[in-house]
Design an enzyme around this catalytic site. Structure first.
Site, PDB file in Angstrom:
ATOM      1  N   SER A 166       0.856  -1.012  -0.007  1.00 31.86           N
ATOM      2  CA  SER A 166       0.023   0.039   0.114  1.00 31.86           C
ATOM      3  C   SER A 166       0.863   1.186   0.025  1.00 31.86           C
ATOM      4  CB  SER A 166      -0.927  -0.044   1.369  1.00 31.86           C
ATOM      5  OG  SER A 166      -2.066  -0.778   1.270  1.00 31.86           O
ATOM      6  N   ILE A 167       1.981   1.378   0.014  1.00 29.34           N
ATOM      7  CA  ILE A 167       2.868   2.398  -0.517  1.00 29.34           C
ATOM      8  C   ILE A 167       2.677   2.851  -1.760  1.00 29.34           C
ATOM      9  CG2 ILE A 167       5.408   3.309  -0.322  1.00 29.34           C
ATOM     10  CD1 ILE A 167       6.059   1.581   1.994  1.00 29.34           C
TER      11      ILE A 167
END
Length: 541
Positions: A166-167
């Site tokens: 999710s970065i």
């Protein structure tokens, strides 16, 4: 043969570095002294032996001399390999640790201990971890711990490529912000303006509007991986109850000795609940999709017809699918494929090791991915295709690239605070844009730090100190990630006073920390924050 040995060593390692001169002397001096004696002895025997007409004897001598020469040449080449692998010149290229100032030695040692707590089998058992730290824009520590590939014993290094999960969301948010600056996207317009394929939504009989701004802050009401709306609402209510302080069962029990155990018990339950929720999330089938989606519009089919969980703009609900819808907005606004647009942005930033998590291409230094089975043993993760969620969790990267990204935004954020910007280049984003991205949004929350709120693609913790000589909460931003066989975090801790007394301290000023690992369900934000604080303290020593 002595000359032959020396020449063979010189051929293999042309770097005449200090290491070669010092470290190889003890080994070579013994060997060469014997070889000199052997050469002299052979020459004496050759000169003292009467000439014979027997061709077979000469042939035998030449044959023995050839074997000896080959042996010495091979030994020289072999030792040359040994020296070149460890010579000072090559150590600078192949080492797992960036050269740092001595003032960061203690911070690095403390941080290594924090990383080992994640690595060791009795706590998490992550097979491989890579950590990167930069201070004021310069990398000061990058190191790999453990294995990128357990079966083949390939160690982790700063060049190891892992899923950043999710970065990917902050990366997508930066692309959206750039388009907003260029006037190509209206964040408050209905998404159907850009993506007519996404149907208009009705919630409890009322027509509702979803905007790009809501998508960025997870206020759209679009589901995450759980499809059962009732179950999601119930789980959210349970989570809220765990976060609330325990109510007093008896108003008379007001002593501290009775209140403290209740608080500690509540905190422990909250941590246990988060751990169970993190592991339970990976039971969702959509995590393990193996189908390839040709474009982001096709990926919308997974959720576009599902009912909303909450009314848009009212309740925070973290959603990777919401970012898939954002990627469709990007495609419409730019007129090009989402991945093409992102790769252009990565090149502009200098993130040359950040690529889509595609299975077919050969990606050098790519890690393998692991998880714990029901018996608590490390096993390989199943094959997955992440083409359904490029924007929200579909990229691979290295710690070096993530440090570049974090510093690019920190530079853009701080340049507005300078009185004199002469000689400084503009930031990747305008200062007001980054300030807007890192401004907490009302009605949001964040699971990885209860002190923070979600902004636009980032979690934000604001500076706060309630009492003198008590806890001083620092301002920082971060984003964590969890995917099949991967966990990650990117944290930016700006310097509290980014401008010097002379007004000439150049940005970026602060600490950026990133950690990536090839094990899923590993919480990393707390560790990253501790590491950032260690380096922040060491900088001013």
């Amino acid at each position: 043969m002595y000359r032959l040995l020396c020449s063979s060593r010189g051929f293999k390692c042309t770097h005449r570095c200090k290491y070669n001169a010092e470290k190889s002397e003890r080994f070579v001096s013994l060997l060469t002294s014997r070889l000199k004696y052997r050469d002299q002895l052979m020459m004496r025997r050759f000169m003292s032996t009467p000439r014979r007409s027997d061709f077979s004897n000469n042939r035998q001598s030449l044959w023995l001399l050839g074997i000896g020469t080959g042996f010495v040449l091979a030994l020289g080449l072999k030792y040359g390999d040994f020296v070149s692998e460890r010579c000072e010149c090559d150590v600078q290229k192949k080492t797992n640790r960036t050269q740092t100032d001595t003032k960061y030695t203690a911070a690095i040692q403390t941080s290594r201990d924090l990383i080992q707590r994640i690595k060791v089998q009795d706590e998490v058992g992550a097979p491989g971890i890579v950590v990167g730290v930069s201070v004021d824009g310069s990398p000061v520590w990058c190191e790999g711990v453990g294995y990128a590939d357990l079966e083949n014993r390939v160690p982790c290094s700063p060049e190891t490529v892992m899923r950043i999960a999710s970065i990917s969301k902050p990366l997508t948010a930066a692309a959206i912000a750039r388009l907003w600056e260029e006037g190509k996207i209206n964040l408050d317009a209905p998404v159907q303006k850009y993506v007519p394929e996404f149907p208009e939504k009705i919630f409890e009989g009322e027509k509702v509007t979803i905007t790009s701004r809501m998508l960025l802050s997870h206020l759209s009401g679009i589901r995450h991986y759980e499809k059962d709306a009732k179950k999601v609402r119930e789980d959210k209510e349970k989570a809220k109850r765990l976060l609330k302080p325990s109510e007093k069962k008896d108003e008379k029990d007001t002593g501290e000795n009775k209140e403290k155990p209740q608080t500690e018990d509540s905190s422990a339950k909250s941590k246990e609940a988060k751990g169970r929720q993190r592991k339970k999330e990976f039971e969702q089938k959509e995590y393990y999709l193996k189908d390839t989606f040709e474009n982001v519009i096709q990926a919308l089919d997974l959720f576009k017809d599902d009912p909303l969980i909450f009314k848009p703009g009212t309740t925070f609900l973290y959603s990777t699918h919401a970012f898939t819808l954002l990627s469709a907005v990007v495609e419409s606004a730019t007129g090009r494929r989402f991945l093409d647009h992102m790769m252009m942005m990565f090149r502009e930033l200098g993130m040359l090791n950040t690529v889509p998590d595609e299975n077919d291409p050969i990606i050098y230094n790519r890690s393998r991915f692991y998880h714990l089975n029901k018996k608590g043993r490390i096993v390989n993760c199943p094959y997955v295709d992440n083409s359904y969620k490029w924007a929200g969790g579909g990229f691979l990267s290295t710690v070096g690239d993530l440090l570049v990204f974090g510093n690019a935004l920190l530079y853009s954020y701080q340049i507005a605070e300078l009185k004199n910007t002469d000689g400084l280049l503009p930031g990747f984003l305008k200062p007001r844009t980054v300030k807007a991205m890192w401004a907490p949004v009302d009605k949001t929350e964040a699971s990885w730090d209860k002190d923070g709120m979600y902004a636009q693609g980032w979690l934000v913790v604001e500076k706060l100190q309630k009492y003198g000589q008590c806890r001083n909460r620092r301002h920082y931003v971060s984003h964590t990630g969890g995917a099949v066989g991967a966990s990650s975090v990117l944290l930016v801790l700006p310097r509290e006073c980014s401008q010097g007394a002379d007004g000439k301290r150049d940005p970026p000023q602060g600490v950026v920390v990133t950690i990536i690992t090839n094990m899923q369900s590993v919480g990393l934000n707390t560790t990253a924050l501790k590491i950032a604080q260690e380096f922040d303290s060491a900088r001013d020593i």
